[in-house]
Design a protein around this motif. Structure first.
Motif, mmCIF file in Angstrom:
data_model
loop_
_atom_site.group_PDB
_atom_site.id
_atom_site.type_symbol
_atom_site.label_atom_id
_atom_site.label_comp_id
_atom_site.label_asym_id
_atom_site.label_seq_id
_atom_site.Cartn_x
_atom_site.Cartn_y
_atom_site.Cartn_z
ATOM 1 N N UNK A 252 0.834 -1.204 0.000
ATOM 2 C CA UNK A 252 0.000 0.000 0.000
ATOM 3 C C UNK A 252 0.868 1.253 0.000
ATOM 4 N N UNK A 253 1.946 1.214 0.813
ATOM 5 C CA UNK A 253 2.852 2.365 0.837
ATOM 6 C C UNK A 253 3.534 2.545 -0.516
ATOM 7 N N UNK A 254 3.972 1.450 -1.119
ATOM 8 C CA UNK A 254 4.599 1.541 -2.437
ATOM 9 C C UNK A 254 3.617 2.063 -3.472
ATOM 10 N N UNK A 259 1.771 6.094 -7.026
ATOM 11 C CA UNK A 259 0.678 6.935 -7.494
ATOM 12 C C UNK A 259 1.026 8.411 -7.336
ATOM 13 N N UNK A 260 1.677 8.720 -6.200
ATOM 14 C CA UNK A 260 2.102 10.092 -6.016
ATOM 15 C C UNK A 260 3.091 10.540 -7.070
ATOM 16 N N UNK A 261 4.010 9.636 -7.433
ATOM 17 C CA UNK A 261 4.965 9.961 -8.490
ATOM 18 C C UNK A 261 4.267 10.161 -9.833
ATOM 19 N N UNK A 262 3.278 9.282 -10.110
ATOM 20 C CA UNK A 262 2.524 9.446 -11.348
ATOM 21 C C UNK A 262 1.794 10.777 -11.367
ATOM 22 N N UNK A 263 1.150 11.102 -10.239
ATOM 23 C CA UNK A 263 0.414 12.367 -10.179
ATOM 24 C C UNK A 263 1.369 13.547 -10.331
ATOM 25 N N UNK A 438 3.537 1.462 -19.811
ATOM 26 C CA UNK A 438 2.135 1.235 -19.498
ATOM 27 C C UNK A 438 1.987 0.285 -18.313
ATOM 28 N N UNK A 439 2.805 -0.798 -18.300
ATOM 29 C CA UNK A 439 2.736 -1.755 -17.203
ATOM 30 C C UNK A 439 3.136 -1.106 -15.890
ATOM 31 N N UNK A 440 4.173 -0.262 -15.925
ATOM 32 C CA UNK A 440 4.579 0.433 -14.709
ATOM 33 C C UNK A 440 3.474 1.358 -14.216
ATOM 34 N N UNK A 441 2.809 2.028 -15.145
ATOM 35 C CA UNK A 441 1.733 2.929 -14.769
ATOM 36 C C UNK A 441 0.580 2.174 -14.107
ATOM 37 N N UNK A 442 0.174 1.058 -14.741
ATOM 38 C CA UNK A 442 -0.955 0.293 -14.207
ATOM 39 C C UNK A 442 -0.577 -0.402 -12.908
ATOM 40 N N UNK A 443 0.680 -0.895 -12.818
ATOM 41 C CA UNK A 443 1.115 -1.535 -11.578
ATOM 42 C C UNK A 443 1.103 -0.553 -10.419
ATOM 43 N N UNK A 444 1.471 0.712 -10.703
ATOM 44 C CA UNK A 444 1.438 1.726 -9.651
ATOM 45 C C UNK A 444 0.019 1.987 -9.174
ATOM 46 N N UNK A 445 -0.967 1.724 -10.042
ATOM 47 C CA UNK A 445 -2.368 1.914 -9.676
ATOM 48 C C UNK A 445 -2.966 0.670 -9.032
ATOM 49 N N UNK A 446 -2.163 -0.396 -8.882
ATOM 50 C CA UNK A 446 -2.648 -1.621 -8.262
ATOM 51 C C UNK A 446 -3.291 -2.583 -9.227
ATOM 52 N N UNK A 447 -2.993 -2.477 -10.525
ATOM 53 C CA UNK A 447 -3.594 -3.355 -11.523
ATOM 54 C C UNK A 447 -2.555 -4.160 -12.270
#
Length: 472
Positions: A252-254, A259-263, A438-447
């Protein structure tokens, strides 16, 4: 679409019982019980046989002495005491002895002729024991035969009595012990049931532990084990729950950090796009206006400046177009103003030609309320669809591309399907950083992201992640 494999949940390991090198406690316990039973049976039968042989040989002399006495006492009744050539023997006098002992007797006269022979036992010998009995007799040799003289009063020897163990009867008695051993086997089977039943019950939580480990490997950090009855399993369950809790907190912290980095990255892109659009765009527009004025002035006396002005105007137009392209890639300009649905529709409409100019049929299907998505989630959906379309048109040689976006059930699902190349060579050519990013982006969102060929041809890119309120 890119073939770079997306981060996915670890594959759940096979059950230990499926592995050739796995140790099955129940099976091992049963095998050991069976081996113990076989060893005990073999040792028991060997011991019984040896004891029976020793008993038969040790009883041979006393039995022979009794046989000699009975047959010698019966001689006056059967023959003339002084006629040594006429010898008669009636083995019926041994019947009372045969009711208690098993033996074989053979009587010869002085000339070596057998005049009587019989084997007697309290019970008939089992069928099929004759051949093994002859083998036992051969093994015993001379030690298995007791020799006595047949006497007539007053102590005259008229023949020879040979007494041997009734090996067939002894063997029958030895085989009879197998029935007792069969009962012992039944008792052993009952013992196995009594031992294995509690072992099976005690090991039953192992299956549940393996299932929980599989769920944890698949990314479900909410899985927990109950308090088991067996102390060892209870400690394993407590340690597993603690590990799952810590892993969930860490993930959850990761995820919050990612997500914060993406934002932050999207915010920086938005800022850069605004700066480029507002600042550099205005300067470029001003420069193009100045170039147009200079062209107007140079049409008279400064005609020699016209070629240079053409070059300046062309360069400014190309630079303006490049800046607009960079702004478009950094932040879709209409996303905030017109919403995700309209931007996706425009994106799909603009992707109707491959780089070589070949027309492509595109289609967009939307399910759910995209307008309710937070701004950063709208950007993520747009970027994934944009990357999927780019890869389908650039690498797949597709003639038809279908985009589907669903926002319901607490999840966002994005799917891009094309009818292009899906063989091994196409998979190799669909490389690059697109799917990795794309995978890094979705993984950061928990998917997770998956790319797979279709049976009918083409490729399917699927990405999904939970909405903020549905995240663990």
């Amino acid at each position: 679409m890119n073939p770079t494999p997306a981060p996915s949940a670890p594959t759940h390991r096979q059950p230990a019982a499926a592995s050739a090198a796995a140790f099955d406690l129940q099976r091992a316990l049963l095998i050991r019980i069976v081996l113990f039973g076989l060893a005990a049976t073999g040792i028991g039968l060997a011991a019984l046989g040896w004891l029976a042989r020793q008993a038969a040989l040790s009883d041979l002399e006393p039995t022979g002495a009794i046989v000699q006495q009975l047959l010698s006492q019966d001689q006056p009744r059967l023959a003339d005491p002084f006629n040594r050539e006429q010898i008669a023997v009636d083995l019926a006098v041994l019947a009372p002895l045969a009711r208690r002992l098993a033996f074989c007797v053979e009587v010869e006269d002085l000339w070596g002729r057998v005049i009587a022979r019989d084997c007697m036992a309290p019970a008939p010998a089992l069928a099929g024991t004759a051949l093994p009995a002859s083998g036992l007799a051969a093994l015993a040799g001379d030690a298995g035969v007791a020799r006595f003289g047949l006497l007539r009063p007053p102590g005259v020897t008229v023949g020879e009595i040979r007494v041997a163990p009734h090996w067939a009867a002894e063997l029958s008695g030895w085989l009879g012990a197998v029935g007792v051993l069969a009962l012992a086997w039944l008792a052993l089977a009952a013992l196995a049931v009594v031992l294995i039943a509690p072992v099976r019950r005690a090991l039953r939580p192992a299956d549940r532990i393996l299932a929980a480990i599989g769920q944890l490997e698949a990314g479900d950090t909410t899985v927990r084990l109950p308090a088991f009855e067996l102390r060892e399993f209870r400690r394993i369950g407590e340690d597993f729950n603690s590990l799952a809790r810590q892993l969930g907190e860490t993930r959850a912290a990761e995820r919050r950090l990612a997500t914060g980095l993406l934002d932050a990255r999207e915010a920086e892109r938005r800022h850069l796009a605004r700066e480029l659009h507002d600042d550099m765009g205005q300067h470029l527009t001003s420069l193009r206006a100045e170039a147009a004025f200079l062209r107007h002035v140079a049409d008279g006396d400064k005609a020699a400046l016209l070629p240079s002005l053409d070059i300046i105007e062309t360069s400014l137009a190309q630079l303006h177009e490049s800046v607009q392209g960079i702004v478009q890639r950094l932040r879709p300009p209409g996303l905030d103003a017109f919403g995700l649905g309209n931007c996706l529709a425009q994106l799909v409409r603009d992707a109707r030609r491959r780089p070589d100019g070949t027309p492509v049929e595109t289609e967009l299907a939307v399910r759910g309320d995209l307008a309710a998505l937070p701004g950063e989630f709208a950007v993520h959906v747009y970027r994934i669809v944009q990357e999927g379309l780019t890869n389908a048109l650039r690498h797949a040689c597709a003639n038809r591309v279908t985009v589907a976006v669903a926002c319901d059930g607490g999840r966002i699902e994005v799917e891009v399907v094309d009818d292009g190349l899906a063989d091994g060579s196409a998979m190799d050519t669909r490389g690059g950083h697109g799917l990795s990013g794309m995978a890094e982006r979705v993984a950061a969102l928990g998917g997770s992201v998956a790319l797979a060929p279709l049976h009918a041809g083409g490729m399917r890119l699927a990405a999904g992640w939970p909405l903020p309120e549905a995240r663990p």
